[in-house]
Scaffold this motif. Structure first.
Motif, PDB file in Angstrom:
ATOM      1  N   HIS A   1     -29.523   1.330 -40.631  1.00  0.00           N
ATOM      2  CA  HIS A   1     -29.713   1.273 -42.087  1.00  0.00           C
ATOM      3  C   HIS A   1     -31.109   0.752 -42.405  1.00  0.00           C
ATOM      4  CE1 HIS A   1     -28.551   0.943 -46.285  1.00  0.00           C
ATOM      5  NE2 HIS A   1     -28.958  -0.317 -46.309  1.00  0.00           N
ATOM      6  N   SER A   2     -31.923   1.574 -43.064  1.00  0.00           N
ATOM      7  CA  SER A   2     -33.298   1.172 -43.342  1.00  0.00           C
ATOM      8  C   SER A   2     -33.863   1.982 -44.498  1.00  0.00           C
ATOM      9  CB  SER A   2     -34.174   1.371 -42.096  1.00  0.00           C
ATOM     10  OG  SER A   2     -35.538   1.202 -42.409  1.00  0.00           O
ATOM     11  N   ASN A   3     -34.521   1.298 -45.419  1.00  0.00           N
ATOM     12  CA  ASN A   3     -35.184   1.983 -46.524  1.00  0.00           C
ATOM     13  C   ASN A   3     -36.417   2.746 -46.061  1.00  0.00           C
ATOM     14  OD1 ASN A   3     -33.671   1.166 -49.013  1.00  0.00           O
ATOM     15  ND2 ASN A   3     -34.175  -0.877 -48.276  1.00  0.00           N
ATOM     16  N   ASP A   4     -36.864   2.486 -44.843  1.00  0.00           N
ATOM     17  CA  ASP A   4     -38.055   3.154 -44.328  1.00  0.00           C
ATOM     18  C   ASP A   4     -37.777   4.592 -43.909  1.00  0.00           C
ATOM     19  OD1 ASP A   4     -39.493   0.822 -44.695  1.00  0.00           O
ATOM     20  OD2 ASP A   4     -39.104   0.103 -42.648  1.00  0.00           O
ATOM     21  N   ASN A   5     -36.512   4.910 -43.594  1.00  0.00           N
ATOM     22  CA  ASN A   5     -36.175   6.240 -43.075  1.00  0.00           C
ATOM     23  C   ASN A   5     -35.207   7.011 -43.964  1.00  0.00           C
ATOM     24  OD1 ASN A   5     -37.659   5.849 -40.592  1.00  0.00           O
ATOM     25  ND2 ASN A   5     -36.040   4.445 -39.978  1.00  0.00           N
ATOM     26  N   HIS A   6     -35.009   6.529 -45.178  1.00  0.00           N
ATOM     27  CA  HIS A   6     -34.002   7.130 -46.062  1.00  0.00           C
ATOM     28  C   HIS A   6     -34.512   7.073 -47.499  1.00  0.00           C
ATOM     29  CE1 HIS A   6     -30.170   7.730 -48.133  1.00  0.00           C
ATOM     30  NE2 HIS A   6     -29.634   8.091 -46.979  1.00  0.00           N
ATOM     31  N   PRO A   7     -34.236   8.094 -48.306  1.00  0.00           N
ATOM     32  CA  PRO A   7     -34.597   8.002 -49.722  1.00  0.00           C
ATOM     33  C   PRO A   7     -33.907   6.800 -50.368  1.00  0.00           C
ATOM     34  CG  PRO A   7     -33.953  10.247 -49.148  1.00  0.00           C
ATOM     35  CD  PRO A   7     -33.608   9.376 -47.968  1.00  0.00           C
ATOM     36  N   ASN A   8     -34.393   6.376 -51.502  1.00  0.00           N
ATOM     37  CA  ASN A   8     -33.809   5.232 -52.193  1.00  0.00           C
ATOM     38  C   ASN A   8     -32.295   5.366 -52.260  1.00  0.00           C
ATOM     39  OD1 ASN A   8     -32.779   3.700 -54.652  1.00  0.00           O
ATOM     40  ND2 ASN A   8     -34.875   2.943 -54.519  1.00  0.00           N
ATOM     41  N   TYR A   9     -31.580   4.430 -51.645  1.00  0.00           N
ATOM     42  CA  TYR A   9     -30.129   4.541 -51.532  1.00  0.00           C
ATOM     43  C   TYR A   9     -29.458   4.592 -52.903  1.00  0.00           C
ATOM     44  CZ  TYR A   9     -30.393   3.558 -46.499  1.00  0.00           C
ATOM     45  OH  TYR A   9     -30.651   3.626 -45.141  1.00  0.00           O
ATOM     46  N   ARG A  10     -29.898   3.748 -53.802  1.00  0.00           N
ATOM     47  CA  ARG A  10     -29.250   3.681 -55.119  1.00  0.00           C
ATOM     48  C   ARG A  10     -29.462   4.944 -55.936  1.00  0.00           C
ATOM     49  NH1 ARG A  10     -30.438  -1.722 -54.158  1.00  0.00           N
ATOM     50  NH2 ARG A  10     -28.739  -3.183 -54.621  1.00  0.00           N
ATOM     51  N   GLU A  11     -30.577   5.619 -55.701  1.00  0.00           N
ATOM     52  CA  GLU A  11     -30.892   6.823 -56.471  1.00  0.00           C
ATOM     53  C   GLU A  11     -30.407   8.097 -55.806  1.00  0.00           C
ATOM     54  OE1 GLU A  11     -35.060   6.748 -57.129  1.00  0.00           O
ATOM     55  OE2 GLU A  11     -35.032   4.875 -58.284  1.00  0.00           O
ATOM     56  N   ASP A  12     -29.854   7.978 -54.614  1.00  0.00           N
ATOM     57  CA  ASP A  12     -29.397   9.153 -53.857  1.00  0.00           C
ATOM     58  C   ASP A  12     -27.956   9.483 -54.245  1.00  0.00           C
ATOM     59  OD1 ASP A  12     -28.811  11.123 -52.072  1.00  0.00           O
ATOM     60  OD2 ASP A  12     -29.116   9.929 -50.265  1.00  0.00           O
ATOM     61  N   PRO A  13     -27.724  10.607 -54.915  1.00  0.00           N
ATOM     62  CA  PRO A  13     -26.349  10.954 -55.316  1.00  0.00           C
ATOM     63  C   PRO A  13     -25.448  11.296 -54.142  1.00  0.00           C
ATOM     64  CG  PRO A  13     -27.839  12.768 -55.778  1.00  0.00           C
ATOM     65  CD  PRO A  13     -28.697  11.627 -55.337  1.00  0.00           C
ATOM     66  N   SER A  14     -26.051  11.593 -52.981  1.00  0.00           N
ATOM     67  CA  SER A  14     -25.252  11.932 -51.798  1.00  0.00           C
ATOM     68  C   SER A  14     -25.170  10.744 -50.856  1.00  0.00           C
ATOM     69  CB  SER A  14     -25.856  13.138 -51.077  1.00  0.00           C
ATOM     70  OG  SER A  14     -27.187  12.859 -50.675  1.00  0.00           O
ATOM     71  N   CYS A  15     -24.998   9.554 -51.436  1.00  0.00           N
ATOM     72  CA  CYS A  15     -24.907   8.332 -50.637  1.00  0.00           C
ATOM     73  C   CYS A  15     -23.811   7.433 -51.207  1.00  0.00           C
ATOM     74  CB  CYS A  15     -26.246   7.593 -50.629  1.00  0.00           C
ATOM     75  SG  CYS A  15     -26.217   6.023 -49.720  1.00  0.00           S
ATOM     76  N   MET A  16     -22.939   6.940 -50.322  1.00  0.00           N
ATOM     77  CA  MET A  16     -21.881   6.013 -50.720  1.00  0.00           C
ATOM     78  C   MET A  16     -21.836   4.869 -49.707  1.00  0.00           C
ATOM     79  SD  MET A  16     -18.843   8.574 -52.050  1.00  0.00           S
ATOM     80  CE  MET A  16     -18.081   7.325 -53.095  1.00  0.00           C
ATOM     81  N   GLU A  17     -21.073   3.835 -50.027  1.00  0.00           N
ATOM     82  CA  GLU A  17     -20.918   2.714 -49.110  1.00  0.00           C
ATOM     83  C   GLU A  17     -19.441   2.435 -48.884  1.00  0.00           C
ATOM     84  OE1 GLU A  17     -22.869  -0.607 -50.906  1.00  0.00           O
ATOM     85  OE2 GLU A  17     -21.504  -0.705 -52.611  1.00  0.00           O
ATOM     86  N   ALA A  18     -19.119   1.898 -47.712  1.00  0.00           N
ATOM     87  CA  ALA A  18     -17.736   1.565 -47.364  1.00  0.00           C
ATOM     88  C   ALA A  18     -17.504   0.090 -47.668  1.00  0.00           C
ATOM     89  CB  ALA A  18     -17.480   1.860 -45.892  1.00  0.00           C
ATOM     90  N   VAL A  19     -16.535  -0.203 -48.537  1.00  0.00           N
ATOM     91  CA  VAL A  19     -16.263  -1.594 -48.924  1.00  0.00           C
ATOM     92  C   VAL A  19     -14.866  -1.998 -48.447  1.00  0.00           C
ATOM     93  CG1 VAL A  19     -17.813  -1.561 -50.900  1.00  0.00           C
ATOM     94  CG2 VAL A  19     -15.454  -0.835 -51.196  1.00  0.00           C
ATOM     95  N   TYR A  20     -14.755  -3.244 -48.037  1.00  0.00           N
ATOM     96  CA  TYR A  20     -13.502  -3.768 -47.492  1.00  0.00           C
ATOM     97  C   TYR A  20     -12.491  -3.995 -48.617  1.00  0.00           C
ATOM     98  CZ  TYR A  20     -10.357  -6.854 -44.863  1.00  0.00           C
ATOM     99  OH  TYR A  20      -9.263  -7.420 -44.256  1.00  0.00           O
ATOM    100  N   THR A  21     -11.256  -3.526 -48.409  1.00  0.00           N
ATOM    101  CA  THR A  21     -10.201  -3.677 -49.413  1.00  0.00           C
ATOM    102  C   THR A  21      -9.044  -4.532 -48.905  1.00  0.00           C
ATOM    103  OG1 THR A  21      -9.149  -1.612 -48.671  1.00  0.00           O
ATOM    104  CG2 THR A  21     -10.757  -1.446 -50.480  1.00  0.00           C
ATOM    105  N   GLY A  22      -9.192  -5.085 -47.701  1.00  0.00           N
ATOM    106  CA  GLY A  22      -8.119  -5.891 -47.130  1.00  0.00           C
ATOM    107  C   GLY A  22      -8.092  -7.302 -47.688  1.00  0.00           C
ATOM    108  N   MET A  23      -7.225  -8.148 -47.110  1.00  0.00           N
ATOM    109  CA  MET A  23      -6.999  -9.500 -47.625  1.00  0.00           C
ATOM    110  C   MET A  23      -7.723 -10.590 -46.829  1.00  0.00           C
ATOM    111  SD  MET A  23      -5.120  -8.753 -50.163  1.00  0.00           S
ATOM    112  CE  MET A  23      -4.576 -10.385 -50.680  1.00  0.00           C
ATOM    113  N   LYS A  24      -8.279 -10.244 -45.682  1.00  0.00           N
ATOM    114  CA  LYS A  24      -8.911 -11.267 -44.854  1.00  0.00           C
ATOM    115  C   LYS A  24     -10.301 -11.620 -45.383  1.00  0.00           C
ATOM    116  CE  LYS A  24      -6.449  -9.858 -40.670  1.00  0.00           C
ATOM    117  NZ  LYS A  24      -6.564  -9.382 -39.271  1.00  0.00           N
TER     118      LYS A  24
END
Length: 286
Positions: free
Chosen positions: A158-181
């Motif tokens: 994961h690096s801003n140096d090798n990827h277009p701006n993550y927030r502005e990229d419509p083809s980019c998502m993130e995986a967020v934890y939904t568990g209880m731990k």
């Protein structure tokens, strides 16, 4: 046939592509063409793969064809498809250089911007441990998914140096934890974050691959959402906590070493007192 520069030679004659007959309705696009790229011997070997498996995978994901002539390759298709295929060959070279194809140590620094420019790839930002678990042993799940969806998957640091701006990229998502731990068991500053990149020239194939990865992530209590940078904040918080814990342990070690040194000095002083008392008792002058 053989190739010289950008032309194909049949015997001693140059193949005139303008003399070729195009079947109506087969490939009817003005930017369809065949071009030649030159590879080193190692690149030719890993681009072909065992029994041609890698070559077929690259062709399927790009929607273009590729045939080898020695250490050169003829690639054909529409311009976008050829651009995807050339970018994938470059990606594969970087991955192979770092011996990362089986996802044992996903530390490749691949510049995905050329792929993003073709509109052919989707990025899922996720913790390193989660990425490896989702890939399966030796990347088995990803390999099967590539075969089923005619796509190409790889992990990238994961690096801003090798990827277009993550927030502005419509083809980019993130995986967020939904568990209880708390904290999430698969998130650590040591493993950091990785980009799971899914490449396919067909939007339908790409969407199918993304949905299957999404279902796989749910097994580990993770859901996909629009990229917000929340994972980066979590990892930064973990880094601060781990740094603070390391500093606490360092100070504790120093205090223990100082206490041990002081105790050793006291013990040495006590020995000297005892020796001095014994010497006084046995002295002839006493």
């Amino acid at each position: 046939g053989r190739w010289s520069g950008g032309d194909m030679l049949l015997g001693n004659r140059v193949l005139d592509k303008s003399k070729l007959t195009r079947i109506p309705g087969d490939i009817d696009n003005d930017d369809f063409d065949i071009e030649m790229i030159h590879l080193d011997p190692n690149s030719t070997r890993y681009t072909t793969g065992q029994s041609g498996t890698t070559k077929r995978k690259l062709r399927g994901a790009a929607g273009a064809f590729m045939e080898f002539f020695g250490v050169s390759a003829a690639i054909g298709g529409r311009k976008k498809q050829r651009d995807i295929l050339k970018a994938l060959i470059s990606v594969l070279k970087t991955i192979k250089t770092r011996q990362n194809i089986n996802f044992r140590a996903p530390n490749a620094q691949v510049d995905v911007r050329p792929l993003k420019a073709t509109g052919s790839c989707f990025t899922i930002v996720c913790p390193g441990q989660l990425a490896r678990l989702a890939a399966g042993k030796h990347g088995f799940f990803f390999r099967r998914l590539e075969s089923e969806t005619q796509s190409f998957l790889f992990l990238n640091a994961h690096s801003n140096d090798n990827h277009p701006n993550y927030r502005e990229d419509p083809s980019c998502m993130e995986a967020v934890y939904t568990g209880m731990k708390n904290p999430a068991p698969l998130e650590s500053a040591k493993d950091g974050l990785y980009d799971l990149v899914i490449v396919a020239s067909s939007p339908e194939q790409r969407e199918q691959a993304v949905r299957q990865v999404e279902r796989k992530l749910k097994v580990f209590d993770y859901a996909m959402q629009k990229y917000t940078g929340s994972l980066e904040q979590i990892i930064e918080g973990l880094e601060e906590r781990e740094a603070a814990e390391e500093e606490r342990k360092r100070k504790q070690r120093e205090e223990e070493e100082e206490a041990a040194a002081a105790e050793e000095e006291d013990t040495a002083a006590s020995r000297e007192d005892v020796v001095g008392s014994v010497d006084a008792l046995v002295s002839p002058d006493s």
